[in-house]
Scaffold this active site. Sequence first.
Site, short mmCIF file in Angstrom:
data_model
loop_
_atom_site.label_atom_id
_atom_site.label_comp_id
_atom_site.label_asym_id
_atom_site.label_seq_id
_atom_site.Cartn_x
_atom_site.Cartn_y
_atom_site.Cartn_z
N LYS A 90 0.86 -1.18 0.00
CA LYS A 90 0.00 0.00 0.00
C LYS A 90 0.89 1.22 0.00
O LYS A 90 1.80 1.34 0.83
CB LYS A 90 -0.88 -0.03 1.27
CG LYS A 90 -1.88 1.10 1.33
CD LYS A 90 -3.17 0.75 0.64
CE LYS A 90 -4.00 1.97 0.27
NZ LYS A 90 -3.59 2.67 -0.98
N LYS A 114 5.58 3.47 8.24
CA LYS A 114 4.40 4.31 8.40
C LYS A 114 3.14 3.46 8.48
O LYS A 114 2.30 3.62 9.36
CB LYS A 114 4.32 5.25 7.19
CG LYS A 114 3.13 6.17 7.19
CD LYS A 114 3.02 6.92 5.87
CE LYS A 114 4.35 7.58 5.48
NZ LYS A 114 4.19 8.56 4.40
N LYS A 126 5.35 1.62 -3.14
CA LYS A 126 5.24 2.98 -3.70
C LYS A 126 5.51 2.87 -5.19
O LYS A 126 6.14 1.92 -5.65
CB LYS A 126 6.28 3.89 -3.03
CG LYS A 126 6.00 5.36 -3.18
CD LYS A 126 5.02 5.91 -2.15
CE LYS A 126 4.64 7.35 -2.45
NZ LYS A 126 3.85 7.94 -1.35
N ASP A 166 -0.13 10.69 -4.74
CA ASP A 166 1.02 11.35 -4.09
C ASP A 166 1.24 12.61 -4.93
O ASP A 166 0.31 13.07 -5.62
CB ASP A 166 2.25 10.42 -4.08
CG ASP A 166 3.39 10.96 -3.21
OD1 ASP A 166 3.33 10.77 -1.99
OD2 ASP A 166 4.34 11.59 -3.73
P1 NDP Z 1 0.79 17.76 -4.50
O1 NDP Z 1 1.29 17.42 -5.84
O2 NDP Z 1 -0.67 17.91 -4.27
O3 NDP Z 1 1.48 19.10 -3.97
C1 NDP Z 1 2.86 19.25 -3.85
C2 NDP Z 1 3.12 20.70 -3.52
O4 NDP Z 1 4.48 20.87 -3.15
C3 NDP Z 1 2.88 21.63 -4.69
O5 NDP Z 1 2.38 22.85 -4.20
C4 NDP Z 1 4.27 21.81 -5.26
O6 NDP Z 1 4.46 22.99 -6.02
C5 NDP Z 1 5.06 21.89 -3.98
N1 NDP Z 1 6.46 21.63 -4.22
C6 NDP Z 1 7.03 20.60 -4.86
N2 NDP Z 1 8.35 20.73 -4.86
C7 NDP Z 1 8.61 21.89 -4.18
C8 NDP Z 1 9.79 22.55 -3.83
N3 NDP Z 1 10.98 22.08 -4.18
N4 NDP Z 1 9.67 23.70 -3.11
C9 NDP Z 1 8.46 24.18 -2.75
N5 NDP Z 1 7.32 23.58 -3.08
C10 NDP Z 1 7.39 22.46 -3.78
O7 NDP Z 1 1.40 16.64 -3.52
P2 NDP Z 1 0.91 16.20 -2.08
O8 NDP Z 1 0.42 17.38 -1.33
O9 NDP Z 1 0.06 15.01 -2.24
O10 NDP Z 1 2.28 15.68 -1.43
C11 NDP Z 1 3.17 16.55 -0.73
C12 NDP Z 1 4.10 15.71 0.14
O11 NDP Z 1 3.32 14.93 1.06
C13 NDP Z 1 4.97 14.70 -0.60
O12 NDP Z 1 6.19 14.55 0.11
C14 NDP Z 1 4.18 13.40 -0.47
O13 NDP Z 1 4.98 12.24 -0.59
C15 NDP Z 1 3.65 13.56 0.96
N6 NDP Z 1 2.51 12.74 1.29
C16 NDP Z 1 1.33 12.84 0.57
C17 NDP Z 1 0.24 12.08 0.93
C18 NDP Z 1 -1.07 12.24 0.28
O14 NDP Z 1 -2.06 11.65 0.78
N7 NDP Z 1 -1.21 13.00 -0.78
C19 NDP Z 1 0.34 11.08 2.02
C20 NDP Z 1 1.57 11.12 2.77
C21 NDP Z 1 2.61 11.90 2.37
P3 NDP Z 1 4.51 22.95 -7.62
O15 NDP Z 1 3.09 22.90 -8.03
O16 NDP Z 1 5.22 24.20 -7.97
O17 NDP Z 1 5.29 21.71 -8.00
#
Ligand code: NDP
Length: 449
Positions: A90, A114, A126, A166
């Site tokens: 998962k 996790k 993943k 993700d």
């Molecule tokens: P999204 O794609 O929805 O959002 C990612 C965000 O992070 C965007 O705003 C993106 O901006 C920004 N971003 C990416 N790279 C950078 C950077 N170098 N500096 C600043 N901002 C950046 O992804 P999620 O919100 O789903 O995921 C975010 C994190 O959370 C990841 O690490 C993911 O693995 C983790 N996560 C997510 C889960 C989920 O349920 N979605 C569960 C557990 C963990 P831009 O649009 O400019 O790329």
Amino acid sequence: MTSVLSSLLDDVLRRNAGEPEFHQAAREVFGSLEPVIAAHPRYAEAAVLERLTEPERQLIFRVPWTDDSGRVRVNRGFRVEFNSALGPYKGGLRFHPSVTLGTVKFLGFEQIFKNALTGLPIGGGKGGSDFDPKGKSDAEVMRFCQSFMTELYRHLGEHTDVPAGDIGVGGREIGYLFGQYKRITNRYESGVLTGKGVGWGGSLVRTEATGYGAVFFAQRMLATRGRDFDGARVLVSGSGNVAIYAIEKVHQFGGTVVACSDSSGVVYDPEGIDLELLRQIKEVERGRLSAYAERRPSADYRAGGDIWALASETRIDVAIPCATQNELDAAAAATLAAGGVAAVVEGANMPCTPEAVAVLVQSGILFAPGKAANAGGVATSALEMQQNASRDAWTFEYAEQRLAEIMNSIHDSCAATAEEYGAPGDYVLGANIAGFVRVADAMLALGVI
Ligand code: NDP
């Protein structure tokens, strides 16, 4: 680290050359395990760590698709099925140009611990692709997702491997992926993917779960120091799924998120982020954060800015990095410490560098690692699978209450484990050992497989 553990780690690094993020994740976990390995020789005798660091299966495949101009494009797809001792693999799919096998292995490795921490029956995996959904039309994203699933479907199943979203994979992508799975297999197997739309097998609260969960964890952790979010000023990096719902829950708890970011810049809004506007720009228009400041007089946009630097300008109580790995380094941690921040809670996976974590811990700042604090997303995915299996649909209130209970229980188990192993308040050690013990005991019970 004992010489046995450090030679095991050297072996992992050597056998997985060129995968720095996986090395970083393995180093962090090995760094916590000495006391548990010393106390329980059965883990070493059964080579649990050697097996835990070697994925059960790694898939790499070609993903050809045609863009809107008729040109054939080729991306690379990945799925790492890391460990299934506790349940089906998962873990989410990431679509981002930076994705490599090493990225997917780091995320899959973290996912094992996790998922174990949630107490639910889910193994760790993943996947993803170096495909960049940014700037692509809906039709291009659909064709890519269909091609990706045309290869991946044979490895999936509600009892085998269950992906989710993700970075770059949200409701739209899950819809296209599920549609193609259903078409190829001729089965409406809802439990094969999570993060589905609520109208067709999804669970209420799944979209909000990771961000909400991180804030529930933070609230519980702040309470150990007699603090809470009421009146707190908060930084949340990113502006995607995790960030948006972390912001919403902080506001519900009486705090104010004064800044968020994307990969191009930072928005500082001292009156508090206007969530309705942010969601309109990010979720509806799929636009850039710079558009937020253009429409919000109180906000100031800083192209290429560093969100953590705000702690030297204004009072910040809590920082919640929700963007991506290694986005908060030692210098940023020092700025947060100098600014008097009380807690740093990882909403993203491994957003703090090891050097940053060291600075935070030495400064007495409460620090919650992602594998504990962001487990609410995968936990609610498991709740979605439960609802799919029983053909049921829970209310928002019930699903949120389950999420809150799970986050509190993860917090308490990390805190109690840290205490048991002589490191009270060390949530990194607590999370690594508590997750490890649950998986390792299942591996021992299942024999050498
Ligand atoms: P999204 O794609 O929805 O959002 C990612 C965000 O992070 C965007 O705003 C993106 O901006 C920004 N971003 C990416 N790279 C950078 C950077 N170098 N500096 C600043 N901002 C950046 O992804 P999620 O919100 O789903 O995921 C975010 C994190 O959370 C990841 O690490 C993911 O693995 C983790 N996560 C997510 C889960 C989920 O349920 N979605 C569960 C557990 C963990 P831009 O649009 O400019 O790329």
